[in-house]
Design a protein around this motif. Structure first.
Motif, PDB file in Angstrom:
ATOM      1  N   ARG A  18       0.836  -1.205   0.000  1.00  0.00           N
ATOM      2  CA  ARG A  18       0.000   0.000   0.000  1.00  0.00           C
ATOM      3  C   ARG A  18       0.872   1.257   0.000  1.00  0.00           C
ATOM      4  N   GLU A  22       0.920   4.097  -2.942  1.00  0.00           N
ATOM      5  CA  GLU A  22       0.691   5.517  -2.645  1.00  0.00           C
ATOM      6  C   GLU A  22       1.835   6.372  -3.178  1.00  0.00           C
ATOM      7  N   THR A  69      -9.848   3.978   1.712  1.00  0.00           N
ATOM      8  CA  THR A  69      -8.854   3.002   1.274  1.00  0.00           C
ATOM      9  C   THR A  69      -9.523   1.803   0.615  1.00  0.00           C
TER      10      THR A  69
END
Length: 83
Positions: A18, A22, A69
């Motif tokens: 993740r 990002e 998310t």
């Protein structure tokens, strides 16, 4: 203050992946290093079994973050399936 142009992410569990995603979305070059591939049985993420909930967190912002998310992850999944 200058923005980072490259980053090293250590670990291929859900947090490492993740974080790498990002950073890539912010145009940062990413090097991902891990002893194991993302779905290896020894990673913590594979043992979580898809658990999706805040754990011991009293921050009122967590529900919004979790929802945003999850939406992003589902959109990424749908985009990758359509390609």
């Amino acid at each position: 203050r200058m923005a980072a142009t490259k980053a090293l992410v250590v670990g291929s569990g859900v947090i490492g992946l993740r974080t790498a995603l990002e950073l890539l979305q912010r145009n940062v070059r990413v090097v991902l290093r891990s002893s194991f591939p993302p779905l290896h049985k020894s990673t913590c993420s594979i043992g979580a079994g898809g658990l999706w909930m805040p754990y011991k967190c009293d921050d009122s912002r967590i529900d919004k973050w979790a929802s945003e998310t999850l939406t992003e992850l589902l959109q990424s999944l749908n985009n990758s399936n359509s390609n």
